[in-house]
Design an enzyme around this catalytic site. Structure first.
Site: not given
Length: 197
Positions: A102, A127
């Site tokens: 992330s 993501h």
């Protein structure tokens, strides 16, 4: 009751006037090494930013080494680290040990080009931004719009970092996308895999 505190090792150095002991992270900071470990949040980000600014004040020409082992965290906290990486003069080497997921993957890719790396068994995950908010419908709509703005901004920056098209970044970050060390090189998140010094 279990304690979540981790014992921080101490390093003792001998000098002509006696001994000096440091916690391991302070000692590594003398070698221009900073660690991002655990969840990226405001307190941790402030500490990382302060360390980078301190090292820049110590030397404008010596590289900084940012070791990353993190599941990610708060976008605004991560962006304060990112902005500081771009603001300071020294090159920032980013090295993934363990995982960079992330926001941590974004920071890994944001190191100085040619100086972004990971260890052979590290994993990287990208993501889209996550958000959870509850309240009145109008407030939820405001937060959803802000998350979409952040998604566009992060995807544009990730495209610049990796050389991938924004269309590909949008597609790949729609869901969790895990990459091995070799896949991360092909993707442009890192430049090399470190196997030894």
């Amino acid at each position: 009751m279990k304690s979540n505190s981790v014992l921080i090792p101490m390093v003792v150095e001998q000098h002509s006037r006696g001994e000096r002991s440091y916690d391991i992270y302070s000692r590594l900071l003398k070698e221009r090494i900073i660690f991002i470990t655990g969840t990226i949040e405001d307190n941790m980000a402030s500490s990382i930013v302060a360390q980078m600014l301190f090292l820049e004040a110590e030397s404008l020409d010596k590289d900084i080494f940012l070791y990353i082992n993190s599941p990610g965290g708060i976008i605004t906290s991560g962006m304060s680290i990112y902005d500081t990486m771009q603001f300071i003069k020294p090159d920032v080497n980013t090295i993934c040990i363990g995982q960079a997921c992330s926001m941590a993957a974004f920071l890994l890719s944001s190191g100085t080009k040619g100086k972004r790396s990971c260890l052979p068994n590290a994993r990287i995950m990208i993501h889209q931004p996550l958000g959870g908010y509850q309240g009145q419908a109008s407030d939820i709509a405001i937060h959803a719009e802000e998350i979409n703005k952040m998604k566009k901004k992060l995807n544009k920056l990730m495209s610049l970092n990796t050389g991938q098209s924004i269309k590909k970044i949008n597609k790949d970050t729609e869901r969790d996308c895990f990459l091995s060390a070799h896949e991360s090189i092909k993707y442009g998140l890192i430049d090399l895999i470190l196997t030894q010094r």
